[in-house]
Design an enzyme around this catalytic site. Structure first.
Site, PDB file in Angstrom:
ATOM      1  N   ALA A  37       4.552   8.859 -10.306  1.00 45.44           N
ATOM      2  CA  ALA A  37       4.039   7.760 -11.123  1.00 45.44           C
ATOM      3  C   ALA A  37       2.633   7.387 -10.655  1.00 45.44           C
ATOM      4  O   ALA A  37       1.744   7.104 -11.459  1.00 45.44           O
ATOM      5  CB  ALA A  37       4.981   6.561 -11.040  1.00 45.44           C
ATOM      6  N   GLY A  58      12.946   8.286  -3.773  1.00 49.21           N
ATOM      7  CA  GLY A  58      13.431   9.256  -4.749  1.00 49.21           C
ATOM      8  C   GLY A  58      13.342   8.757  -6.182  1.00 49.21           C
ATOM      9  O   GLY A  58      13.971   9.314  -7.075  1.00 49.21           O
ATOM     10  N   LEU A  59      12.569   7.702  -6.413  1.00 48.23           N
ATOM     11  CA  LEU A  59      12.442   7.176  -7.773  1.00 48.23           C
ATOM     12  C   LEU A  59      11.093   7.547  -8.401  1.00 48.23           C
ATOM     13  O   LEU A  59      10.635   6.901  -9.336  1.00 48.23           O
ATOM     14  CB  LEU A  59      12.646   5.653  -7.782  1.00 48.23           C
ATOM     15  CG  LEU A  59      14.022   5.192  -7.285  1.00 48.23           C
ATOM     16  CD1 LEU A  59      14.139   3.671  -7.324  1.00 48.23           C
ATOM     17  CD2 LEU A  59      15.145   5.804  -8.122  1.00 48.23           C
ATOM     18  N   ASP A  94       9.124  15.558 -12.005  1.00 39.84           N
ATOM     19  CA  ASP A  94       8.862  14.139 -11.722  1.00 39.84           C
ATOM     20  C   ASP A  94       7.702  13.606 -12.546  1.00 39.84           C
ATOM     21  O   ASP A  94       7.778  12.537 -13.135  1.00 39.84           O
ATOM     22  CB  ASP A  94       8.508  13.933 -10.244  1.00 39.84           C
ATOM     23  CG  ASP A  94       9.728  13.961  -9.352  1.00 39.84           C
ATOM     24  OD1 ASP A  94      10.802  14.318  -9.847  1.00 39.84           O
ATOM     25  OD2 ASP A  94       9.582  13.636  -8.160  1.00 39.84           O
ATOM     26  N   SER A  99       7.956   7.669  -7.090  1.00 47.51           N
ATOM     27  CA  SER A  99       6.776   6.849  -6.826  1.00 47.51           C
ATOM     28  C   SER A  99       5.507   7.695  -6.751  1.00 47.51           C
ATOM     29  O   SER A  99       4.473   7.312  -7.320  1.00 47.51           O
ATOM     30  CB  SER A  99       6.953   6.044  -5.535  1.00 47.51           C
ATOM     31  OG  SER A  99       7.296   6.895  -4.473  1.00 47.51           O
ATOM     32  N   SER A 100       5.568   8.843  -6.099  1.00 44.30           N
ATOM     33  CA  SER A 100       4.326   9.629  -5.960  1.00 44.30           C
ATOM     34  C   SER A 100       3.902  10.196  -7.310  1.00 44.30           C
ATOM     35  O   SER A 100       2.710  10.238  -7.632  1.00 44.30           O
ATOM     36  CB  SER A 100       4.475  10.735  -4.912  1.00 44.30           C
ATOM     37  OG  SER A 100       5.421  11.692  -5.322  1.00 44.30           O
TER      38      SER A 100
HETATM   39  O1  PMV Z   1      11.849  13.821  -4.264  1.00 43.23           O
HETATM   40  P1  PMV Z   1      12.309  13.513  -5.627  1.00 43.23           P
HETATM   41  O2  PMV Z   1      13.422  12.581  -5.719  1.00 43.23           O
HETATM   42  O3  PMV Z   1      11.188  13.120  -6.506  1.00 43.23           O
HETATM   43  O4  PMV Z   1      12.959  14.840  -6.223  1.00 43.23           O
HETATM   44  C1  PMV Z   1      12.254  15.989  -6.445  1.00 43.23           C
HETATM   45  C2  PMV Z   1      13.035  16.864  -7.364  1.00 43.23           C
HETATM   46  C3  PMV Z   1      13.287  18.255  -6.854  1.00 43.23           C
HETATM   47  O5  PMV Z   1      13.956  18.942  -7.903  1.00 43.23           O
HETATM   48  C4  PMV Z   1      14.189  18.249  -5.629  1.00 43.23           C
HETATM   49  C5  PMV Z   1      11.991  18.964  -6.531  1.00 43.23           C
HETATM   50  C6  PMV Z   1      11.118  19.266  -7.739  1.00 43.23           C
HETATM   51  O6  PMV Z   1       9.943  19.572  -7.517  1.00 43.23           O
HETATM   52  O7  PMV Z   1      11.619  19.249  -8.883  1.00 43.23           O
END
Ligand code: PMV
Length: 302
Positions: A98, A92-93, A139, A95-96
Site C-alpha cells: 500500500a 501481513g496486511l 499484494d 502495508s509495504s
Molecule cells: O507478506 P505478505 O503477507 O504480504 O504475503 C506475501 C504473499 C506471498 O504469497 C507469501 C508472497 C508473494 O509475493 O505473493
C-alpha cells in the site's frame, strides 16, 4: 489525496509465487499520501510507522523509495512525500504494498502524469522487490484495485475481479509479530527443491482450492468457502509456513463456529483469518480475543 488499500490474502498465498492463481481482498484501511516539498530533496515520512528517511539512506524503506523513484518517469524527481495510514506495519496486511502504490500515485499526480495501471504496478514491483526479494505482485495488485481480485503472476500479470454473491465477513487476527516474507518465500522454495514430488502437488492442490473458492465466492456459499479455507490452511502447513499459534487459533475459531479459518499472508507468525456470519461473529471474536495482538472485523463487499 492519493490512496492505496491494505489487503488480506484469502486464498493462494505462496503458491502464487510459483504461478498458481490467488485471491486477495482490499481492506477499508489503507494509505494516503501528499507531496510536502518540491525542493529537490527526496524525503519519505510516515509518522505512523516511524519512517523519516531520504532516498539515498540505507534503510529498507529508503531503498524501496529509491527503487520506486528509479522506476517512475524522471519528471517526478525532487519531491518529498508524507503518508498517512491506519494500517499496522509488518502484520501481513499489505502495508509495504500500500505504501509503494500510494507513493507512486502521489508522485505521478503531483507531476500531472497519468497514473497508468501498468506504470504504477511496475514501480510498486520495484519497491516491493526491496522489501520481499521476489514478490509475486499480488499484494500491490490488491493495493491498487480494492475489492476482491484474482491474480496470476505472468507477463503481463493477469488481474481480474471476483464478483461476490453477497458480502463476506471475516475476522483478521494478528496472532504474533510477522516474519520476514522473503525468508518465508525462500523456505517454501527450498522445501520444494528438496521434496518436489510432495510440494509440487501441494502447490497444484492450492490451485484447485482457488478455482473452487472463486465459484463459492460468486455463489456466496459460506460453507464451501470455509471448507476451502481449511483445506488451504492444511496445504500451507505442508509448505511449512504456519506456526503452532496460528494452527491453534484456526482450531479455536472453527470450534467457536467459524465456517473456516486459515493463515493469511507469508506466515511464520502474523495473521490468520476466520470466516464468520452475523450469528457466529461474537462467539468467534471472544474466542480469538485472548490470543490476538489485534483483531479486525471486516466485511468485504459491503
Ligand atoms: O507478506 P505478505 O503477507 O504480504 O504475503 C506475501 C504473499 C506471498 O504469497 C507469501 C508472497 C508473494 O509475493 O505473493
Amino acid at each position: 489525496m492519493a490512496t492505496a488499500c491494505g489487503k488480506v490474502l484469502l486464498f493462494g498465498e505462496h503458491a502464487v509465487v510459483h504461478g498458481v492463481e490467488a485471491i486477495a481482498a482490499g481492506l477499508p484501511d489503507g494509505v494516503s499520501g501528499e507531496v510536502f516539498a518540491r525542493d529537490g530533496a527526496e524525503r519519505l515520512v510516515v509518522d505512523a510507522w516511524s519512517i523519516d528517511c531520504s532516498a539515498d539512506d540505507d534503510s529498507r524503506p529508503a531503498r524501496a523509495f529509491a527503487a520506486l523513484l528509479r522506476a517512475l518517469p524522471v519528471a517526478v524527481r525532487g519531491r518529498s512525500v508524507r503518508l498517512e495510514t491506519s494500517l499496522p506495519a509488518g502484520a501481513g496486511l499489505g502495508s509495504s504494498a500500500a505504501m509503494s502504490v500510494a507513493i507512486a500515485r502521489t508522485l505521478l499526480a503531483d507531476a500531472s502524469i497519468d497514473a497508468d495501471e501498468s506504470l504504477v504496478f511496475s514501480a510498486a514491483m520495484a519497491a516491493e522487490s526491496v522489501f520481499h526479494g521476489n514478490p509475486s505482485g499480488l499484494d500491490h495488485a490488491a493495493a491498487m484495485r480494492g475489492g476482491i481480485i484474482r491474480y496470476r503472476r505472468a507477463t503481463p500479470p493477469q488481474i481480474g475481479s471476483v464478483t461476490m454473491g453477497a458480502p463476506i465477513r471475516i475476522l483478521v487476527a494478528q496472532v504474533s509479530p510477522g516474519a520476514d516474507t522473503a525468508r518465508m518465500v525462500h523456505g517454501v522454495r527450498t522445501r520444494r527443491d528438496r521434496e518436489p514430488r510432495a510440494i509440487e502437488p501441494a502447490l497444484a492442490a492450492i490451485g484447485g482450492v482457488v478455482a473452487g473458492a472463486i465459484e463459492a465466492i460468486e455463489k456466496a456459499d459460506l460453507r464451501r468457502i470455509g471448507e476451502l479455507m481449511d483445506i488451504n490452511h492444511g496445504l500451507l502447513m505442508a509448505l511449512g509456513v504456519s506456526t503452532a499459534e496460528i494452527d491453534q487459533c484456526c482450531h479455536i475459531a472453527r470450534s467457536a463456529g467459524a465456517f473456516g479459518a486459515k493463515l493469511t499472508g507469508a506466515g511464520g507468525g502474523g495473521c490468520m483469518i476466520a470466516l464468520v456470519d452475523a450469528q457466529s461473529v461474537s462467539t468467534v471474536t471472544e474466542a480469538l480475543r485472548p490470543h490476538s495482538l489485534r483483531l479486525m472485523d471486516v466485511t468485504l463487499g459491503a
